[in-house]
Design an enzyme around this catalytic site. Sequence first.
Site, mmCIF file in Angstrom:
data_model
loop_
_atom_site.group_PDB
_atom_site.id
_atom_site.type_symbol
_atom_site.label_atom_id
_atom_site.label_comp_id
_atom_site.label_asym_id
_atom_site.label_seq_id
_atom_site.Cartn_x
_atom_site.Cartn_y
_atom_site.Cartn_z
ATOM 1 N N ASP A 303 0.845 -0.638 0.091
ATOM 2 C CA ASP A 303 0.116 -0.277 0.076
ATOM 3 C C ASP A 303 1.036 1.155 0.415
ATOM 4 O O ASP A 303 1.522 1.387 -0.010
ATOM 5 C CB ASP A 303 -0.458 0.326 1.505
ATOM 6 C CG ASP A 303 0.168 0.048 2.630
ATOM 7 O OD1 ASP A 303 1.386 -1.297 2.528
ATOM 8 O OD2 ASP A 303 -0.424 0.734 3.567
ATOM 9 N N GLU A 304 0.215 2.436 -0.491
ATOM 10 C CA GLU A 304 0.589 3.822 -0.547
ATOM 11 C C GLU A 304 2.082 3.708 -0.769
ATOM 12 O O GLU A 304 2.539 4.903 0.268
ATOM 13 C CB GLU A 304 0.404 4.294 1.679
ATOM 14 C CG GLU A 304 -0.808 4.142 1.896
ATOM 15 C CD GLU A 304 -1.085 4.667 3.074
ATOM 16 O OE1 GLU A 304 -1.759 5.422 3.514
ATOM 17 O OE2 GLU A 304 0.042 4.322 3.882
ATOM 18 N N ASN A 305 2.227 3.593 -2.141
ATOM 19 C CA ASN A 305 3.198 4.346 -2.391
ATOM 20 C C ASN A 305 3.323 4.597 -3.972
ATOM 21 O O ASN A 305 2.474 3.983 -4.875
ATOM 22 C CB ASN A 305 4.541 2.639 -2.683
ATOM 23 C CG ASN A 305 6.005 3.099 -3.873
ATOM 24 O OD1 ASN A 305 5.777 3.443 -3.739
ATOM 25 N ND2 ASN A 305 5.962 1.852 -4.722
#
Length: 681
Positions: A303-305
């Site tokens: 997530d959240e890259n």
Amino acid sequence: MGLWLLALLMLAAQSGRAQPASTLLPVPAEMRWGKGRLSLSKPLRLQLDNSPDPAVRPAVRRLLTRLQGPAEPPTGPVLQIRYGRVGKPEKFDEERYSLRVTPMGVSIDAPTSLGVLRALATLEQLPIAEKKQRYLPEVDIQDQPRFAWRGLLIDAARHFMPVAVIKRNIDGMAAVKLNVLHWHLTDDQGFRVESLVFPRLHTVGSTDGLFYTQAEVREVLAYAAARGIRVVPEFDMPSHTTSWIVAYPRLKSNDSTYAPYTSWRTTNVAIDPTRETTYTFLDSLFTEMTALFPDPYFHAGGDENDGRNWRRTPRIVAYMQANKMVKADGKTVDKHQLQTYFNRRVLALLQKRGKTMIGWDEILGPDLPKETVIQSWRGKKGLVDAAQLGHPVLLSNGYYLDLNNTAASSYLTDPLPPDTPLTPAEQKLVLGGEAAMWAEFADSVVLDSRIWPRAAAVAERLWSPQAATQSVADFHRRLPVISAELETLGLRHRIVPELLLKQMAGSTNVAPLHTLAEVLEPVKEYKRHFQGFTYTTATPLNRLVDAAPAESEVARRFGVLVDSVLAGGATAAGRTAASQRQTAALRAQLLRWQANDVVLQPQFLLSPTLREYAPLSTNLAAVARLLLERLTQLQAGQTPSAAWLAAARKTLDAAQAPAGQAELAVVKTARKLALTGVSAP
């Protein structure tokens, strides 16, 4: 006299008794209540002839000890348990059971030992206290879960959670029939598992140096297994890996130098997916960690890259261009394609070890192998898209406990609502869901109060039949009962806030501070990150916002009371005795809030740590004063003047402003009472 005749006479004698309303949570699939009862004045005697699962007998003994003490009577009513085979949680084995209580005893039958464990959780909720006696009501229960996967994510990376904290939350999970502990073990702020292969991961990747030894991990796994709960680890990558890079700089994507991360905001740092040495490292790490965690599922995060770490590194950009990882224009590099490449490499490493990979919904793409499980956290669209592409899916969107939303909001969130666009075949790919407790603003002290009792809403949504769980009011009727049971199991969700308030009050009377705190809530969603206070991993969570409930039960009941008063009748002639009592209760509550500020303000002057909350106390008193005026108007049938309404809106708008990352939870209801055009009794 034969036993059958004795039982018949007892049933006849008790036939006039009405059983109280059920407080079971989750609601069983089928319940048929009788009119008899089994007195607990005599301890139950266990009859368990054959038990190939070593977890069953200790589980029964724990239940009976809590139910009636440690006695093991040679005679008396029987608790008879029968099951077919040892249940295997990791294979989604059957959790179905039948539970029958008669005036003569209790019987549990299940295909597997897992069903027995779930039946014991139900049995523990059945006792009823009446005057000075306790009894089990006569009932026949046939029960099974709606979804196979019913999880709770506990983040032990941002704030380390000691083994004792994890264990007592496992007990809470078992009580409400959650069956998967999703253990978030690595993040930017720390790598929390001892690695014998890469010891710098757990020793230098965080500022506090706290981690679980491998022996402690095995201890937790055994504790969970004894309660029919599987443990799925999460090692988040390629982003959320600052702690990895601090420990082993060869993993980094650029030439920057990194120190242990002490903020809560996403770093946008990611390990380098273009170097073969990265995969050599992961191969060795997975060899160690997949052996430590035997569950067939392994969560790899994803997530959240946002890709900025890669796009700003010429060497990685060149790699993406050379491998045609570009968008439709043929020039702009596409970080999603590079992450998909990384995901496929990680998947292969995990599959080599017999693991099924789980990832957050950001990893979803047309090239991702279908066997990868997608966990949807950003929206229900992620669940639908994943299932339509053929992936098994889990829902967490709507179940994020750390956002401080209401239990009702989670209760009304369904992985498969009636209007789902998924076909019957696609619906079978929905494994279930998970409540998620991210720990930026929850340390080991306050964690329980942020999880419980709201996680019970998710538990019931995932276990119980959809048709039987449509009443939020009935859920709230039963929730305090399970909350009290959780406290007897060792959860500290109710006692810790009280202890924090006593510490803040010091030598002064804690009651006024309690009156304010019980109608406060932390600000919602992610607002706490951005409201004038800088948090780090070293910031103590001991302010009033940390003692305030995630969801104010006092505010919720205040809302129910206001609705009742507004619906109670428009004229004095139409008032009933019940509506008069409700109005009197409402007025008493408002008077209490109005008077509280005068008592509390001196404490604010004496305490620098409490002073920031003074405006909330003042606003609560102002709102109470306003509502008392409106209540008088409504009772007299008076229409408020334009000037009064303007002043009321100004007061309510001011009261809506947060202070100290907390807000008054009664403002929405206050606005309804103050500005409604409906007359009250």
